[in-house]
Design a protein around this motif. Structure first.
Motif, PDB file in Angstrom:
ATOM      1  N   GLY A 473       1.056  -1.241  -0.123  1.00  0.00           N
ATOM      2  CA  GLY A 473      -0.202   0.047   0.163  1.00  0.00           C
ATOM      3  C   GLY A 473       0.661   1.441  -0.218  1.00  0.00           C
ATOM      4  O   GLY A 473       1.739   0.964  -0.245  1.00  0.00           O
ATOM      5  N   LYS A 494      -5.624   4.957  -5.631  1.00  0.00           N
ATOM      6  CA  LYS A 494      -6.466   4.258  -5.619  1.00  0.00           C
ATOM      7  C   LYS A 494      -7.379   3.707  -7.258  1.00  0.00           C
ATOM      8  O   LYS A 494      -7.581   2.905  -7.445  1.00  0.00           O
ATOM      9  CB  LYS A 494      -7.133   4.561  -5.484  1.00  0.00           C
ATOM     10  CG  LYS A 494      -7.072   4.557  -3.141  1.00  0.00           C
ATOM     11  CD  LYS A 494      -8.498   4.912  -2.748  1.00  0.00           C
ATOM     12  CE  LYS A 494      -7.984   6.068  -2.029  1.00  0.00           C
ATOM     13  NZ  LYS A 494      -8.432   6.404  -1.183  1.00  0.00           N
ATOM     14  N   MET A 499      -5.191   0.079  -5.524  1.00  0.00           N
ATOM     15  CA  MET A 499      -4.691  -0.527  -4.452  1.00  0.00           C
ATOM     16  C   MET A 499      -4.806   0.226  -3.322  1.00  0.00           C
ATOM     17  O   MET A 499      -5.373   1.326  -3.524  1.00  0.00           O
ATOM     18  CB  MET A 499      -2.668  -0.222  -5.177  1.00  0.00           C
ATOM     19  CG  MET A 499      -2.043  -0.953  -5.455  1.00  0.00           C
ATOM     20  SD  MET A 499      -0.112  -0.875  -6.528  1.00  0.00           S
ATOM     21  CE  MET A 499       0.488  -1.274  -4.763  1.00  0.00           C
ATOM     22  N   HIS A 500      -3.857  -0.183  -2.067  1.00  0.00           N
ATOM     23  CA  HIS A 500      -4.997   0.199  -1.021  1.00  0.00           C
ATOM     24  C   HIS A 500      -3.636   1.468  -1.338  1.00  0.00           C
ATOM     25  O   HIS A 500      -2.335   1.915  -0.798  1.00  0.00           O
ATOM     26  CB  HIS A 500      -4.307  -0.061   0.120  1.00  0.00           C
ATOM     27  CG  HIS A 500      -4.928   0.803   1.556  1.00  0.00           C
ATOM     28  ND1 HIS A 500      -3.891   0.334   2.220  1.00  0.00           N
ATOM     29  CD2 HIS A 500      -5.749   1.428   1.820  1.00  0.00           C
ATOM     30  CE1 HIS A 500      -5.044   0.915   3.017  1.00  0.00           C
ATOM     31  NE2 HIS A 500      -5.378   2.132   3.222  1.00  0.00           N
TER      32      HIS A 500
END
Ligand code: F6R
Length: 615
Positions: A473, A494, A499-500
């Protein structure tokens, strides 16, 4: 959300509609379809997925008629599969729809009950709310026999936001267009009529258009049209001559529109600033925007409302206006503001920001503010969009068409305009000395060239993306004007890389998010040399001590920052008000390259659409 096109005229409708849909694909791209007259019937061809799949399917499909409708979808009701793709056809009535019919379940039950009473059974082929409207019109057509009359009958029954086109095999030279909410524009070309959700789809054919307002109905017959009000009375509407030609929607050698648009930013920012800056005098002026000098001077409070990336540009505006003009600024996201019973007065200037000028929540806020008597200023990229037309004053991003669904150049152009706004209010309030004005103006004038140099980060992120894509992340941190940039950097990652990612005010880290940091977490630190630099540096040390992998953006020559970070990217030395413009570029490039390395479609990220015309 969803793009619709209708055509009646001598050209092959397939070519006109597909050309139009191509320019509307930014509005939705999970499925598409057309219904075009052929041998007295509306032949329907639909496909799941991108428009190119429909295009393939249509290659060998002949159409001999001169009327048709098309749709590119962003699913609201029902999965993005072919049976839910538009057009929906019931008993020869085909419709395309952008929006949501909120009471469709209730209407559906009512229709089923009525049918049962007549000894009939109503069958639905899709899970959409749209098909219901096709049923309602088909049912009315059996009674009234007129297409316009049928639409007039059902229109008062529909709740929600919608723009709809209708054709029927029993009326092969007619098309009906009507709306409540999402935009619908009709153009009169030579011997032809084009209707679409966005003027872009009409401009290749004519620049003379009519904006259909809510609960108005356009009735196209052959090569001409008339507009009616909801009572069925003909009305005369102004014909707007659009003063810009169809923007070039080509990648011009770039692999994606997004990358092209990132690289266009120095020019876009210069274009946003140009109408408001007197270079020789080193002054700003916002005359000609619809807000008078007296109104500027009376502003005691500013409210900035927007969604998504536009909201983050507005948050930058908050820092700029409060610091430069010493006027309190409140910012809010439109979907929250509209339902929180805000307390406002006429001494507030409301700034509504929307690249598209069509975002449903932002538009609803603008309308709400009008009822509260709050003067409004819109900041839009799309001229003549609904928000632009309805606000009291108008500012334009002048970014040129933004095709990439993730906003880039509209964001930086808006930040440039926030600077001009802050300076204008400060000046009107007598809180800006000529020296400070000249200093800020010069800093802004230098920004495009400085952004140009930051574009060199492209190479770094192109090379680093293969490593970056493996982190679990990303945490983005900044303070002051860099805080909204941290939020924007996280949003970009995001939406493109899936993706975080989280954006945080750097000082807030130790109140919770620090727990996330370990060696698999990338920390993107925005640390330009401004008055908060030392504080940001301490936060950076804290993140590093927990094993975070630090990517720092700092002002050139800052060796201390270089020493702490794994990757250090330099920004040119600039005034604090310009730093957000410089920081935006590497953040966009990071998201772009990581998403590309993951194999994602960066121009059309999954589940998203560019113009969010539903709540
Ligand atoms: C993100 C993005 C969105 C938009 C938001 C508001 O990259 O583009 O968050 O900023 O949907 O759109 P507009 O500015 O058209 O009102």
């Amino acid at each position: 959300m969803c793009g619709i096109v209708g055509y009646s005229g001598p050209q092959n409708p397939k070519d006109v509609i597909m050309g139009g849909l191509k320019s509307l694909e930014y509005r939705g791209y999970d499925s598409a379809g057309v219904a075009i007259l052929h041998k007295g019937e509306f032949k329907r061809v639909r496909a799941e997925g991108k428009l190119s799949i429909l295009q393939e399917k249509l290659i060998n499909e002949p159409f001999d008629g001169h009327l048709g409708i098309g749709h590119t979808r962003w699913a609201t009701h029902g999965a993005p599969v072919e049976r839910n793709a538009h057009p929906h056809t019931v008993k020869g009535v085909s419709i395309v729809h952008n929006g949501i019919i909120e009471n469709y379940l209730e209407l559906r039950e009512e229709l089923a009950r009525d049918a049962k009473a007549r000894g009939q059974v109503i069958r639905f082929e899709s899970e959409t709310d749209t098909e219901l409207v096709a049923h309602l019109i088909a049912y009315q057509l059996e009674i009234t026999k007129g297409l316009l009359e049928s639409v007039l009958k059902i229109l008062p029954r529909l709740n929600g936001a919608f723009s709809i086109l209708v054709v029927s095999k029993d009326h092969p030279d007619e098309m009906i267009a009507f709306k409540n909410g999402p935009p619908l524009i009709i153009g009169q070309a030579k011997g032809a009529v084009v209707v679409a959700s966005d003027v872009q789809a009409i401009l290749p054919h004519t620049n003379k258009v009519v904006y259909i307002d809510d609960f108005e109905i356009a009735h196209v017959k052959g090569e001409s049209f008339r507009i009616y009000n909801s009572k069925g009375e003909p009305i005369v509407k102004p014909v707007v001559e659009i003063d810009w030609s169809a923007d070039r929607v080509e990648k011009e050698g770039y692999p994606h529109f997004m990358l092209k648009e990132i690289f266009e930013q120095p020019r876009a920012v210069a274009r946003a600033l140009a109408p408001h800056i007197d270079v020789a005098k080193q002054t700003v002026s916002l005359s000609g925007t619809g807000i008078t000098d007296a109104q500027w001077a009376r502003v005691e409070r500013v409210l900035i409302v927007a969604c998504g990336t536009s909201n983050y540009a507005g948050m930058v505006g908050k820092y700029l206006i409060e610091i430069m003009a010493r006027v309190p600024v409140e910012t809010d996201i439109a979907s929250e503001f509209r339902y929180r019973q805000p307390v406002m007065g006429a001494d507030t200037l409301a700034i509504v920001i929307s690249q598209s000028g069509e975002t449903a929540d932002t538009l609803a806020v603008l309308r709400q503010l009008k009822t509260l008597g709050v003067p409004s200023l819109s900041v839009c990229n799309v001229k003549n969009s609904t928000i632009d037309r309805e606000a009291d004053g108008h500012l334009y991003m002048n970014s040129g068409t933004e095709i990439g669904v993730a906003s880039t150049k509209a964001f930086t152009s808006t930040i440039a305009l926030m600077n001009v706004l802050a300076l204008q209010i400060a000046k009107a309030k007598g809180r800006l000395s000529p020296e400070d004005e000249a200093r800020y103006v010069n800093a802004l004038l230098a920004a495009p060239a400085q952004m140009e140099t930051v574009l060199a980060c492209d190479k770094f992120f192109a090379a680093a993306a293969d490593v970056l894509k493996n982190y679990k992340g990303f945490l983005y941190m900044g303070r002051g004007v860099s805080y909204p940039l941290a939020l924007e950097g996280a949003l970009k990652l995001k939406e493109l890389a899936y993706m975080h990612a989280e954006g945080y005010a750097a000082g807030e880290m130790k109140h919770g998010p620090l727990a996330l940091i370990d060696k698999r977490m990338a920390v993107v630190m925005l640390a330009p040399s401004d008055n908060l630099y030392e504080k940001t540096l301490s936060n950076l040390e804290e993140a590093k001590a927990r094993g975070g992998v630090i990517i720092a953006l700092g002002t050139v020559g800052n060796e201390r920052l270089r020493g702490i970070s794994q990757s250090y990217l330099t920004l040119p030395r600039a005034e604090w008000n310009v730093n957000p413009l410089l920081e935006a570029v590497p953040l966009q490039l990071l998201a772009y390259h990581v998403a590309s390395a993951l194999g994602h479609d960066v121009d059309q990220p999954r589940n998203l659409a560019k113009s969010v015309t539903v709540e």
